[in-house]
Scaffold this active site. Structure first.
Site, PDB file in Angstrom:
ATOM      1  N   CYS A 111      33.340  58.480  23.214  1.00 11.10           N
ATOM      2  CA  CYS A 111      33.774  57.189  23.729  1.00 11.10           C
ATOM      3  C   CYS A 111      33.300  56.038  22.830  1.00 11.10           C
ATOM      4  CB  CYS A 111      33.311  57.029  25.173  1.00 11.10           C
ATOM      5  SG  CYS A 111      34.323  55.860  26.135  1.00 11.10           S
ATOM      6  N   ARG A 145      43.303  50.299  31.610  1.00 14.79           N
ATOM      7  CA  ARG A 145      42.151  51.184  31.483  1.00 14.79           C
ATOM      8  C   ARG A 145      42.542  52.609  31.824  1.00 14.79           C
ATOM      9  NH1 ARG A 145      37.170  49.721  30.573  1.00 14.79           N
ATOM     10  NH2 ARG A 145      35.500  51.264  30.827  1.00 14.79           N
ATOM     11  N   HIS A 211      34.150  62.426  28.400  1.00 11.21           N
ATOM     12  CA  HIS A 211      32.860  62.634  29.053  1.00 11.21           C
ATOM     13  C   HIS A 211      32.982  63.931  29.847  1.00 11.21           C
ATOM     14  CE1 HIS A 211      31.601  58.505  28.099  1.00 11.21           C
ATOM     15  NE2 HIS A 211      32.798  58.097  28.512  1.00 11.21           N
TER      16      HIS A 211
END
Length: 256
Positions: A111, A145, A211
């Site tokens: 990320c 997002r 993640h």
């Protein structure tokens, strides 16, 4: 090149020069880049190496400490905008990670860590911030997002099964000609540049938005990093528990 290491039994007979030193794992800036449990990536590498009889040494390097250039695997996690900017600036001044990558050490970044490996990324107000230039990528801020599960089919040359993770970012990452995408997105967003890819890699430097932690969910990806570090194929181990988690997450996203 990354330092070679001695593997048990006949694995060490493949003709690669080996030594008895341990794999040195460096977890970079846990005080700045450690969201969503990304430190779990270090634990998985330690465990999967130990199951094969490969000793490891793990060093946690805070942002006020020097990055040791003699590491074998360097890990960076996710973080907020300001910590990401601070991390990029300090790593650039420090030079340890750049030196290590230059000699072929393994770098795995997630990320915010992935973005700062590139030429530039978006700052707090979307302004371009200089990255480390270890990957030929440029990142900025998108309009929406990406939050949720992501699944991807990995580049064939890496010999890693389908990957699964969790993404939470507003980044748009565009790949340059000198890198390859890590995977083609099956579900989720990934790089968000409209080309349908997730992550990027060149040599032993690999970045992803996943993640999860990524290496907990994807033992094949963890073993790829270990293979790169030791310079040899790895002994097989019992992957039943890790396999169950991976299959559970894949079925949750792709039930059919």
């Amino acid at each position: 090149m990354a330092r070679p290491h001695r593997l048990p039994a006949e694995s060490s007979k493949r003709g690669t020069a080996v030594s008895s030193s341990s794999i040195k794992i460096v977890w970079i800036y846990p005080d700045l880049l450690s969201t969503y449990g990304d430190q779990g990536n270090t634990i998985v590498l330690e465990r999967r190496a130990a199951l094969r009889g490969i000793p490891t040494e793990t060093v946690h390097v805070r942002s006020d400490e020097r990055v040791p250039a003699d590491g074998d695997i360097f890990l960076l996690g996710g973080g907020e905008d300001r910590p990401q900017i601070l991390a990029a600036q300090r790593l650039s001044r420090d030079g340890g990670l750049l030196e290590a990558a230059g000699r072929g050490a393994v770098v795995f970044a997630v990320c915010a860590g992935y973005q700062l490996l590139g030429h530039e990324f978006g700052g707090e107000e979307g302004q371009p911030v200089a990255g480390l230039g270890l990957l030929d990528i440029r990142s900025g801020r998108g309009d929406t997002r990406a939050v949720g599960e992501i699944v991807g089919d990995v580049s064939a040359e890496l010999n890693v099964p389908r990957i699964t993770g969790f993404e939470n970012h507003q980044g748009v990452t565009r790949l340059g000609p000198s890198v390859q995408p890590l995977a083609r997105v099956v579900a989720g967003v990934g790089n968000g540049d409209g080309n349908g890819f997730e992550g990027a890699y060149r040599g032993h430097v690999l970045g992803t938005y996943m993640h999860g932690p990524a290496l907990v969910r994807n033992p094949g990806l963890a073993d790829l990093l270990l293979r790169w570090a030791v310079g040899q194929e790895l002994q097989p181990i019992d992957d039943s528990w890790a396999g169950r988690l991976r299959e559970e997450r894949l079925k949750a996203v792709l039930p059919s």
